[in-house]
Design an enzyme around this catalytic site. Structure first.
Site, PDB file in Angstrom:
ATOM      1  N   CYS A   1     -10.110  -6.592   2.000  1.00 55.25           N
ATOM      2  CA  CYS A   1     -10.296  -5.219   2.476  1.00 55.25           C
ATOM      3  C   CYS A   1     -11.805  -4.870   2.514  1.00 55.25           C
ATOM      4  O   CYS A   1     -12.302  -3.980   3.279  1.00 55.25           O
ATOM      5  CB  CYS A   1      -9.632  -4.385   1.475  1.00 55.25           C
ATOM      6  SG  CYS A   1      -7.771  -5.037   1.296  1.00 55.25           S
TER       7      CYS A   1
ATOM      8  N   THR B   1      14.302   4.095   9.464  1.00 57.48           N
ATOM      9  CA  THR B   1      15.148   3.025   9.916  1.00 57.48           C
ATOM     10  C   THR B   1      14.638   1.529   9.268  1.00 57.48           C
ATOM     11  O   THR B   1      13.175   1.134   9.414  1.00 57.48           O
ATOM     12  CB  THR B   1      15.271   2.708  11.573  1.00 57.48           C
ATOM     13  OG1 THR B   1      15.842   3.959  11.938  1.00 57.48           O
ATOM     14  CG2 THR B   1      16.172   1.641  11.696  1.00 57.48           C
TER      15      THR B   1
ATOM     16  N   THR C   1       0.816  -1.269  -0.063  1.00 57.92           N
ATOM     17  CA  THR C   1      -0.018  -0.114   0.222  1.00 57.92           C
ATOM     18  C   THR C   1       0.861   1.169  -0.013  1.00 57.92           C
ATOM     19  O   THR C   1       0.630   2.134  -0.726  1.00 57.92           O
ATOM     20  CB  THR C   1      -0.845  -0.067   1.223  1.00 57.92           C
ATOM     21  OG1 THR C   1      -1.733  -0.993   1.113  1.00 57.92           O
ATOM     22  CG2 THR C   1      -1.840   1.358   1.413  1.00 57.92           C
TER      23      THR C   1
ATOM     24  N   GLN D   1      -0.099  -9.832  -6.472  1.00 55.10           N
ATOM     25  CA  GLN D   1      -0.763 -11.039  -6.131  1.00 55.10           C
ATOM     26  C   GLN D   1       0.098 -12.087  -7.162  1.00 55.10           C
ATOM     27  O   GLN D   1      -0.181 -13.203  -7.504  1.00 55.10           O
ATOM     28  CB  GLN D   1      -1.899 -11.230  -6.640  1.00 55.10           C
ATOM     29  CG  GLN D   1      -2.848 -10.327  -5.548  1.00 55.10           C
ATOM     30  CD  GLN D   1      -2.997 -11.074  -4.215  1.00 55.10           C
ATOM     31  OE1 GLN D   1      -2.920 -12.519  -4.208  1.00 55.10           O
ATOM     32  NE2 GLN D   1      -3.578 -10.652  -3.272  1.00 55.10           N
TER      33      GLN D   1
HETATM   34  N1  PLP Z   1      -2.317  -4.888  -4.010  1.00 56.00           N
HETATM   35  C1  PLP Z   1      -3.042  -5.960  -4.108  1.00 56.00           C
HETATM   36  C2  PLP Z   1      -3.468  -6.804  -5.160  1.00 56.00           C
HETATM   37  C3  PLP Z   1      -3.344  -6.591  -2.961  1.00 56.00           C
HETATM   38  O1  PLP Z   1      -4.049  -8.021  -2.769  1.00 56.00           O
HETATM   39  C4  PLP Z   1      -2.919  -6.044  -1.720  1.00 56.00           C
HETATM   40  C5  PLP Z   1      -3.337  -6.769  -0.416  1.00 56.00           C
HETATM   41  O2  PLP Z   1      -4.432  -7.215  -0.126  1.00 56.00           O
HETATM   42  C6  PLP Z   1      -2.302  -5.080  -1.703  1.00 56.00           C
HETATM   43  C7  PLP Z   1      -2.006  -4.302  -2.983  1.00 56.00           C
HETATM   44  C8  PLP Z   1      -1.830  -4.135  -0.286  1.00 56.00           C
HETATM   45  O3  PLP Z   1      -0.862  -4.740   0.117  1.00 56.00           O
HETATM   46  P1  PLP Z   1      -0.290  -4.756   1.609  1.00 56.00           P
HETATM   47  O4  PLP Z   1      -1.164  -5.690   2.406  1.00 56.00           O
HETATM   48  O5  PLP Z   1       1.220  -5.083   1.496  1.00 56.00           O
HETATM   49  O6  PLP Z   1      -0.621  -3.244   2.009  1.00 56.00           O
END
Ligand code: PLP
Length: 375
Positions: A318, A235, A70, A180
């Site tokens: 999510c 860090t 993210t 993914q």
């Molecule tokens: N992008 C995709 C396609 C994801 O499946 C996810 C996680 O669900 C993310 C981004 C975000 O990843 P992170 O959990 O490392 O923030």
């Protein structure tokens, strides 16, 4: 408990746990300090960086560690717009897809609120981008095209190499969310920026990375101590970096084996589920460790509640629990009822065929029980 939620997160590999162990307490030095112990930690991080870069497999670039994918996606989008403001102010347009992860869509919408010109393209009913549509949309104001490799909800694979070369032909950059896809498939050559996450490849949570083609680095996002070549201060955590590196190395070594295993699991699940289910998204262009299916008339939320010993999902982890139908399923043209009768089964390296078949049989039995109840 049968774990079938591999898109939400994956079990930590034993090899990863072992590699991380010394860095949790015993080797606690700050990797940015000049002491002998600090240099040892720094060296371990550099080994991990190379392992992640090797697993990504793209030429002429390098990785900066972040706190998550993210963060990497926020940085790629916001930092690219920021850099262009100084260098190419005539390019202010971002093109993305309606099926992208919230980390991309929400960042793009935030940028639109700051004055960026945003185009969110629809997808076809099979979830794929229509390349003719992209061709018509690309123009000399386009700065960045952001498209994911494997969709987290429906597993559909976008033609990343073609999209990247079309973006480049119009003078734009290409960002690929490969969260993914990493370790599961070869990441196609072409993107300028690639976001990945450790916890989707049997690594620890709380660490991601942004791969940047040399010359396409976004403006710094986090300011402070100047770590990560001054681009992402803060860090670094040796234990998380080492864990990510070990997971990437393992994924790289086992990629073909894991891929074959997933194909066998897919076939076994399809057989155990039997007729009456429709696959959401393309059956030809997909990653087979993601089985997003629907059955007319069932209430997926109720199925989830009835089968508490199986971990599976309604849509994206999510969006689950928000009560909102998945934006991805809606973008594929599913109506509210179809989206509400969809479930996602995610499996991979540590899923056994016996567990998967057992879970599918329980799902079928619970779905039939619902059908009898509502008949
Ligand atoms: N992008 C995709 C396609 C994801 O499946 C996810 C996680 O669900 C993310 C981004 C975000 O990843 P992170 O959990 O490392 O923030």
């Amino acid at each position: 408990m049968i774990y079938l939620d591999y898109q939400a997160t994956t079990p930590v590999a034993p090899e990863v746990e072992k590699a991380m162990a010394p860095w949790v307490a015993e080797k606690f030095a700050n990797p940015h300090s000049p002491s002998k112990w600090g240099r040892e930690a720094e060296a371990a991080i550099e080994v991990a960086r190379k392992q992640v870069e090797r697993a990504i497999g793209l030429n002429s670039g390098s990785v900066a560690f972040t706190g998550s994918a993210t963060e990497a996606l926020n940085w790629a989008l916001k930092g690219t717009v920021e850099r262009a403001r100084g260098e190419r102010p005539e390019r202010n347009r971002i093109i993305t897809l309606a099926t992208e992860h919230a980390a991309v869509i929400d960042s793009c919408e935030w940028l639109a609120g700051q004055g960026a010109d945003l185009t969110v393209l629809p997808v076809r009913p099979d979830g794929l981008l229509d390349l003719d549509l992209l061709e018509r949309e690309l123009d000399d104001r386009t700065l960045l095209v952001a498209v994911m490799l494997v969709n987290n909800e429906v597993g559909v694979l976008q033609p990343i190499a073609e999209i990247a070369s079309m973006a480049h032909a119009s003078g734009a950059l290409m960002l690929c969310d490969a969260v993914q896809g990493l370790g599961r498939l070869t990441i196609p050559q072409g993107p300028d920026l690639v976001a990945v996450s450790a916890h989707k490849i049997h690594g620890p949570k709380g660490i991601g990375a942004l791969w940047m083609r040399k010359g396409a680095e976004p403006a710094p996002f986090m300011h402070g101590g100047g770590q990560e070549r001054g681009m992402r201060s803060g860090t670094l955590s040796p234990q998380l970096c080492v864990g990510f590196g070990a997971a990437a190395k393992l994924a790289d070594e086992r990629c073909d084996r894991d891929y074959d295993h997933v194909h066998r699991l897919w076939a076994a699940a399809a057989q155990a589920l039997g007729p009456g289910w429709t696959i959401n998204g393309s059956t030809a262009h997909r990653y087979h460790g993601n089985l997003n299916i629907r059955r007319d008339g069932i209430d997926a939320a109720r199925l989830l509640a009835d089968l508490r010993e199986i971990a599976f999902s309604l849509g994206s982890a999510c969006a689950s629990g928000s009560g909102r139908p998945s934006h991805v399923l809606r973008a594929l043209g599913l109506d509210y009822r179809e989206a509400r009768s969809s479930i996602r089964l995610g499996f991979g390296r540590y899923t056994t065929q016996k567990d998967l078949v057992d879970a599918c049989e329980q799902i079928v039995a619970a779905a039939r029980a619902q059908e009898r109840l509502f008949a």
